[in-house]
Every structure is written in C-alpha cells, then in structure tokens.
Design an enzyme around this catalytic site. Sequence first.
Site, PDB file in Angstrom:
ATOM      1  N   LYS A   1      18.400  -3.700  47.776  1.00  0.00           N
ATOM      2  CA  LYS A   1      18.633  -2.305  48.160  1.00  0.00           C
ATOM      3  C   LYS A   1      19.582  -2.174  49.328  1.00  0.00           C
ATOM      4  O   LYS A   1      19.801  -1.063  49.828  1.00  0.00           O
ATOM      5  CB  LYS A   1      17.291  -1.648  48.506  1.00  0.00           C
ATOM      6  CG  LYS A   1      16.343  -1.607  47.329  1.00  0.00           C
ATOM      7  CD  LYS A   1      14.931  -1.336  47.778  1.00  0.00           C
ATOM      8  CE  LYS A   1      13.978  -1.658  46.637  1.00  0.00           C
ATOM      9  NZ  LYS A   1      12.584  -1.727  47.103  1.00  0.00           N
TER      10      LYS A   1
ATOM     11  N   ARG B   1      -0.595   4.040  48.907  1.00  0.00           N
ATOM     12  CA  ARG B   1       0.137   4.858  47.937  1.00  0.00           C
ATOM     13  C   ARG B   1      -0.499   4.669  46.580  1.00  0.00           C
ATOM     14  O   ARG B   1      -1.717   4.570  46.510  1.00  0.00           O
ATOM     15  CB  ARG B   1       1.626   4.570  47.951  1.00  0.00           C
ATOM     16  CG  ARG B   1       1.982   3.123  48.062  1.00  0.00           C
ATOM     17  CD  ARG B   1       3.474   2.971  48.333  1.00  0.00           C
ATOM     18  NE  ARG B   1       3.714   1.778  49.097  1.00  0.00           N
ATOM     19  CZ  ARG B   1       4.803   1.048  48.949  1.00  0.00           C
ATOM     20  NH1 ARG B   1       5.713   1.400  48.079  1.00  0.00           N
ATOM     21  NH2 ARG B   1       4.964  -0.034  49.660  1.00  0.00           N
TER      22      ARG B   1
ATOM     23  N   PRO C   1      15.888   5.824  46.366  1.00  0.00           N
ATOM     24  CA  PRO C   1      16.794   4.836  45.812  1.00  0.00           C
ATOM     25  C   PRO C   1      16.181   3.440  45.725  1.00  0.00           C
ATOM     26  O   PRO C   1      15.661   2.925  46.700  1.00  0.00           O
ATOM     27  CB  PRO C   1      17.970   4.853  46.798  1.00  0.00           C
ATOM     28  CG  PRO C   1      17.434   5.436  48.045  1.00  0.00           C
ATOM     29  CD  PRO C   1      16.314   6.319  47.665  1.00  0.00           C
ATOM     30  N   GLU C   2      16.202   2.882  44.550  1.00  0.00           N
ATOM     31  CA  GLU C   2      15.873   1.467  44.384  1.00  0.00           C
ATOM     32  C   GLU C   2      17.157   0.805  43.892  1.00  0.00           C
ATOM     33  O   GLU C   2      18.224   1.405  43.972  1.00  0.00           O
ATOM     34  CB  GLU C   2      14.711   1.289  43.409  1.00  0.00           C
ATOM     35  CG  GLU C   2      13.415   1.865  44.002  1.00  0.00           C
ATOM     36  CD  GLU C   2      12.172   1.471  43.251  1.00  0.00           C
ATOM     37  OE1 GLU C   2      12.030   0.287  42.894  1.00  0.00           O
ATOM     38  OE2 GLU C   2      11.326   2.350  43.015  1.00  0.00           O
TER      39      GLU C   2
END
Length: 312
Positions: A61, A298, A2-3
């Site tokens: 968020k 990442r 979720p963003e």
Amino acid sequence: MPELPEVEVVRRGLSRWVAGRTVAFAEVLHPRAIRRHVPGAAEFAGRLAGRTLVSAERRGKYLWLPLAESLNGSEGPAGGIPADAREAPPAGEEHGAAEALLAHLGMSGQLLVVEPGSTLEKHLRVRLGFDDGGPELRFVDQRTFGHLLVSRLLPLERPVPEPIAHIAADPLEEAFDDEAFAARLGVRQTEVKRALLDQSLISGVGNIYADEALWRARLHGGTPTRALSRRKIDELLAAVREVMAEALGQGGTSFDSLYVNVNGESGYFDRSLNVYGREGEPCGRCGAPVLREAFMNRSSYSCPRCQPRSAT
DNA sequence: ACCCCCGCCTGGCGGC
DNA sequence: TGCCGCCAGGCGGGGG
C-alpha cells in the site's frame, strides 16, 4: 479505503500525470500529514523544491516517487503538457535518485491532480506545484491516517525507501516468493487472517481483501496457519491474486466518496464483494447467511457453511 | 524473537 | 432536533 488495487490505480495515475515533472514548491497545510518526516514541514518543502519526480513506484500500500535533480536543467514551457506520453524510467539508477517522496494513503487519503487555481479541498494537507505551470498534486486526507515523507532510497536490487524496508513484497510482485511464504506460515503460531494482514509476511492485503480471499479459498480466518497444507496455501495465494486482479480491472473498491483515484473518479469494485459488509445476505455459493464476527475491534465476514473453522 | 493488541484520528450515523 | 458515542481503517510500537 485504499488497499493494494486502489493504490495501484493511484500509482498509474501518478505515473501518467506527475512522473517526469519538476516540483516548483511544496506547501504543508497540516503538520500531521508529514509527522513521519522528522525534520519537519519546512525541511520537507525545501527538500522537494527543484526536484524532478522520476517515476511512480509501489509496494503493497506504499507509493513512492524517486527524486532526481531537475532533469531538464531549467524550467519547462509555461502551461506545460502533462507527462502522459512518456512512461518515466524505473526507480533510481538512470538519474541516480537516492531519495524518494514516500506516501501512505491510510484509510482516507487521496492524491489528486488538479488545475492550479481550483478551489482548495476541505481536507487538503499537502500541495505540490510544478515548474511547468501544469496541474498540481494535492494530498487530501479527511482522517489523517495517511502521511508523506522524504527519505533515503536503499540501494537494493530493487531500491525501496528506508522506512519500508521491513514491508514484505506484495503478491503481485515478481519478487514475492510463494514457497518462502508457505514455509513461514508453517512455523508461525497464529491464525491465517492475522497472517494475511501482517505486512512483514505479505503486504497490500487489508481487511476487505483478506475476507474476500478467505471466502474464495473456503477458509475460516481463525484457522491456525500451521494446519494449512501447502496446497491450501497455494489456493489462498491464488485467491488473493484473483480478487486483487479483479478489483484492479474495475478501478478499485469504493464504499463512499472518500476513495477516489488520482483524477477524482471512484472505483466500483464494492458491487463485486462476496462477503465483506454483507452480514445476513445469502452466500453467493451456498445461500447461507453471511456471518459477521468481531475481530481486532472491527469485523470479519465469512460464510458459516463454506468456511467452517476446521477446514484445512 | 515472536505474537498480540492498543492507540492514533475524524466524520458519519444510529440511538436516545 | 441535537448530541453523544461508536465505528471504520493500517500499522507502529509497546507489552507480554
């Protein structure tokens, strides 16, 4: 994962299904889920019992539900009707809420509204029952990066929970100041993607939307922020807002079943991503194969032709 | 004060 | 087939 758009979808679900209802009990099934609630699980549960969840708010968020003493005075009718007809009053004031239930979904958190008797989810962490006997609110989180806590609501122009006082406004808030953002980028010694992910400069932008916005603005994430013209920063902000608005229109991004909205339905914005997760696939603008680069343990994805390192 | 980057945690999955 | 190790993510906090 979720963003901001996904969290906004969840907020709307909470506003519809939970706001205005009074908590009968809270049950913590995994202590890690409330690790930032310093007084612990029992205190957390005790603090929520009997309180009414006034509304559903969001910044970046983070989600929060301002708490009031029971609005109805006493218990509502059994088998109660979800609060879908009424949009509850805004945070705080009307009912003097000085505290809120704060939530961050982390990367795998879900807030589900489910019938009280239904099977407990494998990764259920916290459960809230209501005095109307209606659907429960369940916090389910496989990877336990998310958390819930009860905290004081700071009496600012827009009340926000104390633990997130340092989180900047998000680009969809009216309070977000484009000019101040540009000014801060002008003096920062950092790269533009790092700045987009810095929640104290702009909140709600994660790895996915950072890459998508940079692609739209034809900027490489490694570009020093000081090299950006005001016009380029405006383009970037417009791109951030655009990609978030589109995602929101489609109910959020989902790569797998980990992210679902408050009713358990997945979003499908992933079909619209231009570069994120598309290494080697042709850029939708120029056809060059999308590049994947290591970034902070990442990945970053970009078009090597549309987003040259030197562009300003 | 500012900036960078590790570590947290779990389960899916690729590789051997 | 089974197991090991890597990877994903946001962000707090510690180190430089």
